[in-house]
Design an enzyme around this catalytic site. Structure first.
Site, PDB file in Angstrom:
ATOM      1  N   ASP A  19       0.832  -1.205   0.000  1.00  0.00           N
ATOM      2  CA  ASP A  19       0.000   0.000   0.000  1.00  0.00           C
ATOM      3  C   ASP A  19       0.868   1.256   0.000  1.00  0.00           C
ATOM      4  OD1 ASP A  19      -2.368   1.409   0.022  1.00  0.00           O
ATOM      5  OD2 ASP A  19      -2.553   1.378   2.206  1.00  0.00           O
ATOM      6  N   GLY A  20       0.354   2.313  -0.639  1.00  0.00           N
ATOM      7  CA  GLY A  20       1.008   3.613  -0.582  1.00  0.00           C
ATOM      8  C   GLY A  20       1.622   4.103  -1.879  1.00  0.00           C
ATOM      9  N   GLY A  22       0.180   5.289  -4.651  1.00  0.00           N
ATOM     10  CA  GLY A  22      -0.411   6.539  -5.129  1.00  0.00           C
ATOM     11  C   GLY A  22       0.008   7.736  -4.300  1.00  0.00           C
ATOM     12  N   ARG A  32      -0.421   9.064 -10.054  1.00  0.00           N
ATOM     13  CA  ARG A  32      -0.449   7.866  -9.223  1.00  0.00           C
ATOM     14  C   ARG A  32       0.235   6.682  -9.903  1.00  0.00           C
ATOM     15  NH1 ARG A  32      -3.828   7.389  -4.935  1.00  0.00           N
ATOM     16  NH2 ARG A  32      -4.284   5.217  -5.472  1.00  0.00           N
ATOM     17  N   GLU A  66     -12.011  -4.607  -5.082  1.00  0.00           N
ATOM     18  CA  GLU A  66     -12.530  -3.252  -4.843  1.00  0.00           C
ATOM     19  C   GLU A  66     -11.790  -2.188  -5.648  1.00  0.00           C
ATOM     20  OE1 GLU A  66     -13.886  -5.989  -2.181  1.00  0.00           O
ATOM     21  OE2 GLU A  66     -11.771  -5.397  -2.144  1.00  0.00           O
ATOM     22  N   ASN A  67     -10.635  -2.528  -6.192  1.00  0.00           N
ATOM     23  CA  ASN A  67      -9.838  -1.525  -6.916  1.00  0.00           C
ATOM     24  C   ASN A  67     -10.459  -1.106  -8.243  1.00  0.00           C
ATOM     25  OD1 ASN A  67      -6.578  -2.743  -5.818  1.00  0.00           O
ATOM     26  ND2 ASN A  67      -7.904  -1.185  -4.947  1.00  0.00           N
ATOM     27  N   ILE A 194      -6.772  -5.015   7.221  1.00  0.00           N
ATOM     28  CA  ILE A 194      -6.355  -6.116   6.344  1.00  0.00           C
ATOM     29  C   ILE A 194      -6.992  -6.044   4.958  1.00  0.00           C
ATOM     30  CG2 ILE A 194      -5.821  -7.622   8.272  1.00  0.00           C
ATOM     31  CD1 ILE A 194      -8.449  -9.036   7.845  1.00  0.00           C
ATOM     32  N   SER A 195      -7.978  -5.178   4.774  1.00  0.00           N
ATOM     33  CA  SER A 195      -8.522  -4.883   3.446  1.00  0.00           C
ATOM     34  C   SER A 195      -8.903  -6.126   2.638  1.00  0.00           C
ATOM     35  CB  SER A 195      -7.537  -4.016   2.652  1.00  0.00           C
ATOM     36  OG  SER A 195      -7.411  -2.748   3.253  1.00  0.00           O
TER      37      SER A 195
END
Length: 241
Positions: A19-20, A22, A32, A66-67, A194-195
């Site tokens: 993660d991170g 963007g 991004r 979800e992306n 934890i997504s």
């Protein structure tokens, strides 16, 4: 060059929520996708570090179910990046003993990408130094739902008796059925959630939430987290002796 394997009292299977990307790019005044390209280079560095740390299995969260909610331009750019990455890295992965697998629902992915995924899996199927699993269009709930459908179909068609369904049965229907559960799950960027990643498999995993944005995550930091893991006592619900 990949590091030679040696014995380390660390995790055998590490899963990473990368993660991170963007935010890393935006902090530098760049789009991004610039961050996603930088993040892809970090994947290679971490994979190369695995043998020397005793990490046999590495699973990375590349794109979630979800992306798809992101902008059309970012999604298209990510899909292009995945295709380019596979084309560029296939020979290196093959020559260095890395076996690649993909988990997730491939139905929504374009045919060119899925063909490249199939080819990479086939060309690395005999490798065994590190097992790299890429979660692409993956969601933990979606995986369990798809697994349950397959299990229900086997029950309906008489291949499985309902009384035989237990917590040992469902994992045989998951995308990760040939993999051990992760010992350690790392999430970068400072977020502590934890997504929807490996929900079933990480029931007893150790977690590390680090502030580092993924494009800044180094092999040295990865090594430090693996060594920290070696000092943890994993009781799996039992009382220590």
């Amino acid at each position: 060059m990949f590091n030679p394997p040696h014995t380390l009292a660390g995790p055998r299977h590490v899963a990473i929520i990368m993660d991170g990307n963007g935010r890393w790019a935006q902090a530098r005044g760049r789009p991004r996708l610039f961050g996603h390209h930088a993040g892809a280079r970090r994947v290679r560095e971490v994979v190369e570090a695995c043998p020397g740390l005793g990490v046999k299995y590495l699973t990375v969260f590349a794109f979630s179910t979800e992306n798809w909610k992101r902008t059309q331009a970012e999604v298209a750019g990510l899909m292009s990046l995945f295709r380019r990455y596979i084309i560029k890295e296939t020979q290196t992965l093959k020559e260095n003993g890395i076996r690649v697998r993909f988990i997730g629902d491939r139905v929504r992915l374009d045919a060119k990408l899925t063909a490249l995924m199939d080819t990479l899996e086939e060309e690395t199927k005999d490798n065994d130094l590190v097992h790299l699993t890429v979660a692409l269009n993956y969601g933990g709930r979606d995986e369990v739902a798809r697994a349950t459908k397959r299990l229900a179909r086997d029950v309906a068609e008489g291949r499985l008796h309902p009384d035989d369904v237990d917590e040992e049965t469902l994992p045989k229907y998951l995308d990760t059925r040939v993999l051990p559960d992760p010992d350690l799950v790392i999430r970068t960027s400072g977020e502590a959630r934890i997504s929807n990643f490996l929900l079933w498999q990480s029931a007893y995993s150790e977690y590390e939430f680090v502030d580092t944005l993924w494009p800044d995550f180094t092999a040295a930091e990865f090594e430090g987290l693996c060594r920290n893991f070696g000092g943890r006592e994993r009781r799996f619900g039992a009382v220590p002796a």
